[in-house]
Design an enzyme around this catalytic site. Structure first.
Site, PDB file in Angstrom:
ATOM      1  N   ILE A  72       5.788  -4.647  13.804  1.00 35.32           N
ATOM      2  CA  ILE A  72       6.544  -3.808  12.893  1.00 35.32           C
ATOM      3  C   ILE A  72       5.612  -3.052  11.948  1.00 35.32           C
ATOM      4  CG2 ILE A  72       8.618  -5.249  12.922  1.00 35.32           C
ATOM      5  CD1 ILE A  72       7.629  -6.564  10.301  1.00 35.32           C
ATOM      6  N   ASN A  73       6.116  -1.963  11.388  1.00 33.94           N
ATOM      7  CA  ASN A  73       5.427  -1.298  10.296  1.00 33.94           C
ATOM      8  C   ASN A  73       5.696  -2.110   9.031  1.00 33.94           C
ATOM      9  OD1 ASN A  73       4.238   0.661   8.522  1.00 33.94           O
ATOM     10  ND2 ASN A  73       4.735   2.252  10.000  1.00 33.94           N
ATOM     11  N   GLY A  78       0.697  -8.037   5.605  1.00 34.70           N
ATOM     12  CA  GLY A  78       0.020  -9.319   5.432  1.00 34.70           C
ATOM     13  C   GLY A  78       0.888 -10.486   5.880  1.00 34.70           C
ATOM     14  N   GLY A 100      -3.763  -5.899  11.283  1.00 39.89           N
ATOM     15  CA  GLY A 100      -3.789  -4.910  10.212  1.00 39.89           C
ATOM     16  C   GLY A 100      -4.528  -5.382   8.988  1.00 39.89           C
ATOM     17  N   GLY A 143       1.095  -9.215   9.840  1.00 40.96           N
ATOM     18  CA  GLY A 143       0.593 -10.436   9.214  1.00 40.96           C
ATOM     19  C   GLY A 143      -0.224 -11.359  10.086  1.00 40.96           C
ATOM     20  N   ASN A 174       0.838  -1.190   0.000  1.00 46.62           N
ATOM     21  CA  ASN A 174       0.000   0.000   0.000  1.00 46.62           C
ATOM     22  C   ASN A 174       0.868   1.233   0.000  1.00 46.62           C
ATOM     23  OD1 ASN A 174      -0.261   1.900   2.513  1.00 46.62           O
ATOM     24  ND2 ASN A 174       0.202  -0.127   3.328  1.00 46.62           N
ATOM     25  N   ALA A 175       0.342   2.261  -0.630  1.00 43.43           N
ATOM     26  CA  ALA A 175       1.009   3.565  -0.596  1.00 43.43           C
ATOM     27  C   ALA A 175      -0.083   4.620  -0.507  1.00 43.43           C
ATOM     28  CB  ALA A 175       1.863   3.766  -1.843  1.00 43.43           C
ATOM     29  N   ILE A 176      -0.783   4.633   0.619  1.00 35.90           N
ATOM     30  CA  ILE A 176      -1.874   5.577   0.811  1.00 35.90           C
ATOM     31  C   ILE A 176      -1.304   6.985   0.961  1.00 35.90           C
ATOM     32  CG2 ILE A 176      -3.898   6.168   2.235  1.00 35.90           C
ATOM     33  CD1 ILE A 176      -4.081   3.353   0.894  1.00 35.90           C
ATOM     34  N   CYS A 204       6.459   5.278   8.485  1.00 34.60           N
ATOM     35  CA  CYS A 204       5.647   5.233   7.267  1.00 34.60           C
ATOM     36  C   CYS A 204       6.563   5.331   6.054  1.00 34.60           C
ATOM     37  CB  CYS A 204       4.624   6.369   7.226  1.00 34.60           C
ATOM     38  SG  CYS A 204       3.707   6.370   5.655  1.00 34.60           S
TER      39      CYS A 204
END
Lengths: 259, 313
Positions: free
Chosen positions: B191-192, B217, B265, B244, B69-71, B130
């Site tokens: 973790i992020n 994931g 998440g 995950g 993802n790259a929101i 991020c």
């Protein structure tokens, strides 16, 4: 209300090249009260593909608790979905999003329904509801070629139906806008679903005063929480104002979102 | 006390399961699906001082057992979060952990000062990890001294405990953890996402408009387990583990590695009911395995007095 249910496959049919018609049965159908909404399907219990697949609703049969989807088996998820057979179970979340407002068309008016490719299916339920209400419907369906075209006859039962194909193998050669010009189609309200380039061309055409368009976008959650399917508005095309395709849409009034 | 009740700095949790930041918005959408009261806590979407639109679409791409993802930290900005989101979410009996982000130290400090003063916020999660913004974010999470400095500055103004969210995109995670511990952090969340990319074979170009994105994931679970295993042995800070998780077995594995609570998440996207389901199943698992309290499992994979057989089902 949004629900998650293991629904049962009633039938699955290959109706055009890579195009499938899938009918499911379950309680969740009772929640489907508006055309143009969608369901989010988990096609595999495994981690690949991990995410659900948003698929539009083409036909709702609440009496028999069944609904039908038409989709193109193109990626990994939809190919797996195409393998489902009668009696199989599918994990369905829905119905999601905001659909086409039937009430915006008045009895006696003419609605032009324009669909492009896999954007055609939600217009089928919409057309039935408009006709029930006494709204005259004109359908313009655009496809790449004759071998991927579907439902022309079913739409023809509901009203005048025009087809355009890019390669000219069926109907008008060219795009839906070419068919609209060729037959000088006119109406009071426009409803459309299809690729963004088509929607943009329709907006520029200014065929009707009022119109509603349905967008497609890659989605994560499908319920508005992940911000994957966000788009700008025409009021604020580069700013922070936004709409979420999954939960604010997928149907928007024409002119609301930046295309 | 129940088998699941968990006490961490600033937080008394009915159970140790909470949705991870960025996967749950501010709770409104999921509140249509189930009663948010069942959750251990809620980690709200990252908040920045000014509203942010985020990155162009496509913002997500699927990967084997995961997603990118790259929101780009889209959020309505501090003022709206304070006026609208927090008061709304406070109707539920759930601790709120506010994820704080910014482009420079001053931004983080300002957001932390204001949001930690909200009566609805029980803890902060400092987002120094991020990977999807040009400035800030991960830039603060890869150099120990920078992370320590930022943590210290935020701690100076925060009225609630500060958890620092660590990035896995570093060569030495223990060094990062120790740096933020030195900076005064009250806890860690880890973790992020891992920085990744996918390329579209038809166009020959990256699928994500931002080109790169954060991988999450099941695919990243082993990385999270390894990092929590290493960090939990080297710091005294409590750890909220994530990366995950989608089953009760995953949660147990995180605890054995050294986690004190867990966050969910990406699994919220494939199954929006995952949190309540896991809360129920975790209780059943502990009961079936005669484990009196979930905290007994923390760090058992490395602690000398571990009674591993005790936890076998």
């Amino acid at each position: 209300m949004i629900k998650k249910e293991w629904m049962t496959v009633v039938s699955q049919q290959n109706i055009a090249k890579n195009i499938y018609e899938l009918t499911l049965q379950g309680e969740l159908v009772q929640e489907m009260n508006e055309p143009g909404r969608f369901v989010h399907l988990k096609v595999s219990g495994q981690t690949m593909p991990l995410l659900r697949r948003p698929i539009s609703i083409a036909n709702i049969d609440q009496t028999n608790s069944r609904f039908t989807m038409i989709y193109r088996a193109e990626g990994e998820g939809t190919k797996l979905l195409a393998e489902k057979k009668a009696g199989d179970q599918v994990d369905v979340l829905g119905p999601l999003g905001h659909g086409f407002p039937v009430n915006e068309a008045q009895t006696g008016e003419t609605a032009i329904l324009v669909g492009g490719g896999i954007g055609v299916p939600p217009l089928y339920e919409l057309s039935q509801r408009l006709n029930e209400k006494g709204v005259k419907t004109i359908h313009v369906l655009g496809f790449q070629s004759a071998d991927v075209a579907f439902y022309e006859a079913k739409f023809a039962e509901l009203g005048e139906t025009y087809v355009a194909t890019v390669d000219g193998s069926l109907g008008t050669k060219g795009f839906v806008t070419d068919a609209i010009r060729e037959f000088n189609l006119q109406g009071d309200i426009l409803y459309s679903c299809g690729p963004v380039v088509m929607l943009r061309a329709l907006e520029e055409l200014q065929l009707t005063k009022k119109g509603f368009i349905s967008l497609e976008e890659r989605m994560g959650c499908g319920i508005g929480a992940c911000f994957a399917c966000v788009c700008h508005t025409q009021n604020d095309p580069t700013g922070t104002e936004y709409r979420k395709v999954c939960s604010d849409g997928p149907v928007f009034p024409m002119g609301e979102v930046a295309l | 006390m129940s088998r699941l009740e968990t006490k961490l700095p600033g937080l008394t949790l009915k159970n140790p399961i909470m949705p991870a930041s960025g996967c749950f918005g501010f709770g409104r959408e999921f509140s249509q699906l189930y009663d948010l009261d069942v959750l251990g806590a809620i980690m709200i979407k990252a908040t920045t001082e000014e509203p942010r639109y985020g990155n162009p679409t496509p913002r997500v791409a699927e990967t084997p057992a995961g997603m990118l993802n790259a929101i780009g930290l889209q959020n309505p900005g501090l003022e709206k979060v304070m006026e609208r989101e927090l008061p709304w979410l406070s109707q539920y009996n759930v601790p709120i952990i506010a994820n704080v982000a910014g482009s420079q130290v001053e931004d983080y400090v300002e957001v932390a000062r204001t949001i930690s003063g909200s009566p609805h916020v029980q803890a902060l999660e400092l987002n120094i990890s991020c990977p999807n913004v040009k400035t800030g974010g991960i830039a603060f999470g890869t150099v120990p001294e920078t992370a320590k400095h930022l943590t210290k500055k935020v701690k100076e103004v925060s009225e609630v405990p500060v958890y620092v969210k660590l990035s896995p995109n570093v060569s030495n995670i223990v060094e990062m953890a120790k740096a933020v511990e030195d900076g005064g952090a009250d806890g860690l969340t880890m973790i992020n996402t891992l920085l990744g990319m996918r390329i579209d074979l038809k166009t020959g170009k990256p699928i994500l408009a931002n080109r790169t994105g954060g991988l999450s994931g099941p695919a990243i679970k082993p990385v999270a387990i390894r990092m929590i295993y290493e960090v939990s042995q080297q710091t005294n800070l409590p750890i909220i583990g994530m990366g995950g998780i989608s089953t009760v077995e995953d949660i147990i594995e995180f605890y054995l590695a050294g986690a004190d609570a867990v966050a969910i998440g990406t699994a919220n996207f494939s199954n929006p009911y995952i949190c309540p389901e896991l809360i129920k199943e975790l209780d059943e698992y502990l009961s079936a395995n005669q484990i009196d309290h979930i905290s007994e499992l923390t760090g058992r994979s490395w602690s000398k007095d571990g009674k591993r057989t005790y936890y076998c089902s």
